[in-house]
Scaffold this motif. Structure first.
Motif, mmCIF file in Angstrom:
data_model
loop_
_atom_site.group_PDB
_atom_site.id
_atom_site.type_symbol
_atom_site.label_atom_id
_atom_site.label_comp_id
_atom_site.label_asym_id
_atom_site.label_seq_id
_atom_site.Cartn_x
_atom_site.Cartn_y
_atom_site.Cartn_z
ATOM 1 N N GLY A 19 31.308 36.140 55.534
ATOM 2 C CA GLY A 19 32.022 34.939 55.115
ATOM 3 C C GLY A 19 32.059 34.772 53.603
ATOM 4 N N TRP A 20 31.133 35.388 52.885
ATOM 5 C CA TRP A 20 31.119 35.300 51.426
ATOM 6 C C TRP A 20 32.097 36.278 50.781
ATOM 7 C CZ3 TRP A 20 29.389 31.484 48.664
ATOM 8 C CH2 TRP A 20 28.389 30.672 49.174
ATOM 9 N N LEU A 21 32.607 37.265 51.510
ATOM 10 C CA LEU A 21 33.518 38.246 50.914
ATOM 11 C C LEU A 21 34.768 37.619 50.294
ATOM 12 C CD1 LEU A 21 33.343 41.357 53.252
ATOM 13 C CD2 LEU A 21 32.548 41.135 50.905
ATOM 14 N N PRO A 22 35.424 36.666 50.938
ATOM 15 C CA PRO A 22 36.606 36.071 50.287
ATOM 16 C C PRO A 22 36.270 35.326 48.996
ATOM 17 C CG PRO A 22 36.582 35.544 52.633
ATOM 18 C CD PRO A 22 35.271 36.190 52.314
ATOM 19 N N VAL A 23 35.022 34.930 48.834
ATOM 20 C CA VAL A 23 34.634 34.204 47.630
ATOM 21 C C VAL A 23 34.134 35.156 46.552
ATOM 22 C CG1 VAL A 23 33.082 32.431 46.731
ATOM 23 C CG2 VAL A 23 34.068 32.178 49.008
ATOM 24 N N LEU A 24 33.246 36.081 46.931
ATOM 25 C CA LEU A 24 32.581 36.929 45.948
ATOM 26 C C LEU A 24 33.096 38.366 45.898
ATOM 27 C CD1 LEU A 24 28.918 35.748 46.627
ATOM 28 C CD2 LEU A 24 30.455 34.999 44.808
ATOM 29 N N GLY A 25 34.050 38.728 46.735
ATOM 30 C CA GLY A 25 34.555 40.101 46.787
ATOM 31 C C GLY A 25 35.336 40.480 45.541
ATOM 32 N N ASN A 26 35.785 41.752 45.471
ATOM 33 C CA ASN A 26 36.536 42.253 44.314
ATOM 34 C C ASN A 26 37.833 41.490 44.082
ATOM 35 O OD1 ASN A 26 34.620 44.142 43.719
ATOM 36 N ND2 ASN A 26 35.607 45.779 44.884
ATOM 37 N N SER A 27 38.448 41.004 45.136
ATOM 38 C CA SER A 27 39.671 40.213 44.981
ATOM 39 C C SER A 27 39.423 38.768 45.433
ATOM 40 C CB SER A 27 40.804 40.845 45.796
ATOM 41 O OG SER A 27 40.427 40.891 47.163
ATOM 42 N N GLY A 28 38.187 38.315 45.293
ATOM 43 C CA GLY A 28 37.825 36.973 45.744
ATOM 44 C C GLY A 28 38.094 35.905 44.701
ATOM 45 N N LEU A 29 37.715 34.687 45.038
ATOM 46 C CA LEU A 29 37.972 33.538 44.175
ATOM 47 C C LEU A 29 37.212 33.630 42.850
ATOM 48 C CD1 LEU A 29 37.862 30.668 46.811
ATOM 49 C CD2 LEU A 29 39.854 31.665 45.726
ATOM 50 N N VAL A 30 35.987 34.105 42.864
ATOM 51 C CA VAL A 30 35.207 34.211 41.635
ATOM 52 C C VAL A 30 35.834 35.234 40.699
ATOM 53 C CG1 VAL A 30 32.957 34.834 40.678
ATOM 54 C CG2 VAL A 30 33.082 33.438 42.737
ATOM 55 N N GLU A 31 36.218 36.376 41.236
ATOM 56 C CA GLU A 31 36.846 37.414 40.415
ATOM 57 C C GLU A 31 38.183 36.926 39.864
ATOM 58 O OE1 GLU A 31 37.040 40.872 38.383
ATOM 59 O OE2 GLU A 31 35.358 40.224 39.623
ATOM 60 N N LEU A 32 38.941 36.196 40.658
ATOM 61 C CA LEU A 32 40.212 35.636 40.203
ATOM 62 C C LEU A 32 39.987 34.639 39.073
ATOM 63 C CD1 LEU A 32 43.281 35.335 40.615
ATOM 64 C CD2 LEU A 32 42.759 33.540 42.269
ATOM 65 N N ASP A 33 38.983 33.797 39.217
ATOM 66 C CA ASP A 33 38.657 32.812 38.187
ATOM 67 C C ASP A 33 38.232 33.503 36.888
ATOM 68 O OD1 ASP A 33 38.320 30.144 37.241
ATOM 69 O OD2 ASP A 33 36.140 30.404 37.481
ATOM 70 N N LEU A 34 37.406 34.530 37.005
ATOM 71 C CA LEU A 34 36.981 35.268 35.812
ATOM 72 C C LEU A 34 38.166 35.956 35.138
ATOM 73 C CD1 LEU A 34 33.641 36.841 37.070
ATOM 74 C CD2 LEU A 34 33.922 34.999 35.428
ATOM 75 N N ALA A 35 39.091 36.505 35.911
ATOM 76 C CA ALA A 35 40.278 37.162 35.355
ATOM 77 C C ALA A 35 41.147 36.153 34.614
ATOM 78 C CB ALA A 35 41.063 37.851 36.451
ATOM 79 N N LEU A 36 41.267 34.933 35.168
ATOM 80 C CA LEU A 36 42.057 33.899 34.496
ATOM 81 C C LEU A 36 41.409 33.493 33.184
ATOM 82 C CD1 LEU A 36 43.101 31.660 37.513
ATOM 83 C CD2 LEU A 36 44.556 33.171 36.166
ATOM 84 N N HIS A 37 40.093 33.387 33.149
ATOM 85 C CA HIS A 37 39.403 33.038 31.908
ATOM 86 C C HIS A 37 39.513 34.151 30.878
ATOM 87 C CE1 HIS A 37 37.611 29.182 32.822
ATOM 88 N NE2 HIS A 37 37.277 29.632 34.019
ATOM 89 N N ARG A 38 39.466 35.399 31.322
ATOM 90 C CA ARG A 38 39.650 36.522 30.398
ATOM 91 C C ARG A 38 41.051 36.538 29.830
ATOM 92 N NH1 ARG A 38 37.914 40.627 34.322
ATOM 93 N NH2 ARG A 38 35.996 39.670 34.976
ATOM 94 N N ALA A 39 42.038 36.182 30.642
ATOM 95 C CA ALA A 39 43.434 36.181 30.189
ATOM 96 C C ALA A 39 43.679 35.094 29.144
ATOM 97 C CB ALA A 39 44.367 35.988 31.370
ATOM 98 N N ARG A 40 42.946 33.969 29.250
ATOM 99 C CA ARG A 40 43.111 32.878 28.282
ATOM 100 C C ARG A 40 42.515 33.224 26.931
ATOM 101 N NH1 ARG A 40 41.303 27.952 32.169
ATOM 102 N NH2 ARG A 40 43.033 28.102 33.606
ATOM 103 N N GLU A 41 41.513 34.077 26.915
ATOM 104 C CA GLU A 41 40.856 34.430 25.639
ATOM 105 C C GLU A 41 41.656 35.365 24.855
ATOM 106 O OE1 GLU A 41 37.081 35.998 26.707
ATOM 107 O OE2 GLU A 41 36.295 34.080 27.301
#
Length: 188
Positions: free
Chosen positions: A166-188
């Protein structure tokens, strides 16, 4: 009247069956008053339990605890006091070098401190959230008590594998955490 007599007879039978099971293991349970003192007003009378009877009931659990918890930890502690050899072998000499190296290295010491801090924070958060819930459930007489207790215990009824999946959609390679980190990297 018949219903009350039937309930009393059922309770006495249940008590006799439970008492026989525990007595066979060396202990005893409350027996129906009819079998101890005829004509007294209480439904049950206490039968004295010897110390050996209760200990006999604890022996199987203590043996399992010893085999699956204490012995492996003792083996691990013993191995940590020997020097390491090649190919995962353990040397015959006794030494404290492993502990000196662990406590002397700032990298390992930092990991130890981080682990202890995270553990204390988790314990504090669980106590702050769990204590009020447990206090409420212990004191309430609400009709929602059963549903609230089920809501607290329901996550423990789910298999560990299913919980981890159940944690895979949140913490997986294409999960919510990775998506959030990618968005923050894109803003920098």
């Amino acid at each position: 009247m018949r219903n009350r007599e039937q309930q009393r007879a059922d309770a006495e039978l249940d008590a006799l069956v439970a008492s026989a099971a525990v007595t066979a293991a060396g202990g005893s349970l409350p027996l129906p008053a009819a079998h101890v003192q005829a004509g007294r007003g209480t439904a049950f009378a206490r039968v004295r339990v010897g110390r050996l009877g209760w200990f006999a009931l604890l022996v199987p659990a203590l043996v399992v605890l010893l085999l699956v918890f204490v012995l492996p930890l003792a083996f691990l502690a013993s191995n940590s006091l020997h020097p390491g050899g090649s190919m995962g072998r353990i040397g015959p000499a006794w030494t404290l070098a492993n502990y000196i190296r662990f406590l002397g290295d700032p990298f390992y010491l930092g990991i130890l401190v981080d682990t202890l801090v995270v553990g204390l924070v988790v314990v504090a958060i669980c106590a702050v959230i769990g204590y009020p819930v447990a206090y409420f459930l212990a004191r309430t007489h609400s009709r929602w008590r059963g549903a609230l207790t089920f809501a607290v215990l329901a996550p423990m009824l789910i298999s560990v594998v299913v919980r981890n999946l159940g944690w895979l959609p949140v913490l997986g390679n294409s999960g919510l955490v990775e998506l959030d980190l990618a968005l923050h990297r894109a803003r920098e």
